[in-house]
Enzyme design. Structure first.
Site, mmCIF file in Angstrom:
data_model
loop_
_atom_site.group_PDB
_atom_site.id
_atom_site.type_symbol
_atom_site.label_atom_id
_atom_site.label_comp_id
_atom_site.label_asym_id
_atom_site.label_seq_id
_atom_site.Cartn_x
_atom_site.Cartn_y
_atom_site.Cartn_z
ATOM 1 N N GLU A 201 0.820 -1.219 0.000
ATOM 2 C CA GLU A 201 0.000 0.000 0.000
ATOM 3 C C GLU A 201 0.852 1.267 0.000
ATOM 4 O OE1 GLU A 201 -3.246 -0.114 -0.381
ATOM 5 O OE2 GLU A 201 -3.252 -2.306 -0.332
ATOM 6 N N GLY B 99 1.950 2.606 -3.228
ATOM 7 C CA GLY B 99 1.868 3.254 -4.526
ATOM 8 C C GLY B 99 2.434 2.465 -5.692
ATOM 9 N N LYS B 100 2.573 1.150 -5.561
ATOM 10 C CA LYS B 100 3.114 0.359 -6.670
ATOM 11 C C LYS B 100 2.217 0.407 -7.901
ATOM 12 C CE LYS B 100 3.513 -3.574 -4.564
ATOM 13 N NZ LYS B 100 3.031 -3.145 -3.225
ATOM 14 N N LYS C 233 0.265 -8.639 -13.582
ATOM 15 C CA LYS C 233 0.105 -8.794 -12.135
ATOM 16 C C LYS C 233 0.115 -10.295 -11.864
ATOM 17 C CE LYS C 233 -0.897 -7.375 -7.890
ATOM 18 N NZ LYS C 233 -0.115 -6.408 -7.113
ATOM 19 N N GLY D 143 4.652 -6.592 -8.507
ATOM 20 C CA GLY D 143 4.648 -7.576 -7.446
ATOM 21 C C GLY D 143 3.588 -7.298 -6.392
ATOM 22 N N GLU E 131 0.695 12.480 -3.463
ATOM 23 C CA GLU E 131 -0.355 11.747 -2.752
ATOM 24 C C GLU E 131 -1.709 12.017 -3.395
ATOM 25 O OE1 GLU E 131 1.241 11.506 1.869
ATOM 26 O OE2 GLU E 131 -0.142 13.095 1.292
ATOM 27 N N GLY F 204 -7.199 9.541 -7.781
ATOM 28 C CA GLY F 204 -8.555 9.406 -7.273
ATOM 29 C C GLY F 204 -9.544 8.993 -8.344
#
EC number: 6.3.3.3
Length: 239
Positions: free
Chosen positions: A14, A16-17, A39, A112, A208, A212
């Protein structure tokens, strides 16, 4: 042209990958490169629900996506596979899928789960085993390491970099997955310290909350260009 293969991992979960993967994909797609995103193991998502590759599609636009395994509980892939009774994903399977995608794409991004050494199976296989499997197929991969901005990031970043060096896996660079509008002193100092502890360049800092639900591919592309360095297709610089 040889296909570039980047394994996108992080110093934690959690951080930002997926957004980083989408940003790199968006810039490459805008440069007319053929992009695929893999993925290997999606956890915490039920069948039919959107996963990380769907988020990449929403942000980056039309790219090729692939998913090898899906497990409903939000756990490490090895644990999630064992609890679900479903077969785990192996480094060999990942390498074979990357090789297939590399035949028709200029860039393959492999996102990953969690950090570099998070286990895929009971034997302890992880994303760190994928480069060796790719080498066996005549392919080379580098790692793009997503890190946090604040206190604690230097230790976690250096540990990840040491693990990569111990396995002779090239570290392409670092990306801060969530840069605040008002960074504190530690965060500002970390801009200089992160490349030192990793012995690798800092290649960007994504704001950040830049992805959204209201964000569309056009506006996200502008953010990606402003937030990632030229080697990843953007305009960002450490200065």
């Amino acid at each position: 042209m040889t296909c570039q293969i980047l394994l996108v991992t992080g110093t934690n979960t959690e951080i930002g990958k997926t957004v980083t993967t989408a940003a790199v994909a968006a810039l490459a797609r805008d440069a007319s490169r053929r992009v695929a995103v893999l993925k290997p193991a999606q956890t915490g998502v039920a069948p039919g629900e959107p996963g990380d590759v769907d988020e990449v599609l929403r942000l980056a636009g039309t790219v090729t996506v692939s998913e090898l395994g899906r497990y409903p509980e939000p756990l490490a892939p090895g644990t999630a596979a064992a609890r679900s009774g479903l077969p785990p994903v192996t480094p060999a399977q990942i390498a074979e899928e990357v090789a297939r995608l590399a035949e028709t794409h200029d860039l393959v991004l492999v996102e990953g789960a969690g950090g570099l050494l998070v286990r895929f199976d009971a034997e302890g296989s992880s994303l760190a085993d994928v480069p060796a499997a790719l080498t066996g197929l005549g392919l080379q991969a580098e790692v793009l390491l997503v890190v946090t901005a604040g206190l604690g990031t230097l230790n976690l970043t250096e540990l990840s970099a040491e693990a990569l060096r111990a396995r002779s896996i090239p570290l392409h660079g670092l990306v801060i997955g969530g840069w605040p509008a008002e960074p504190d002193l530690a965060m500002r100092c970390n801009l200089a310290d992160l490349p030192l502890v990793a012995d690798a360049p800092l290649l960007g800092a994504l704001p950040e909350r830049c992805a959204g639900p209201e964000v569309d591919p056009e506006s996200f592309l502008k953010v990606a260009r402003a937030s990632l360095a030229p080697t990843l297709g953007g305009d960002w610089s450490l200065a």
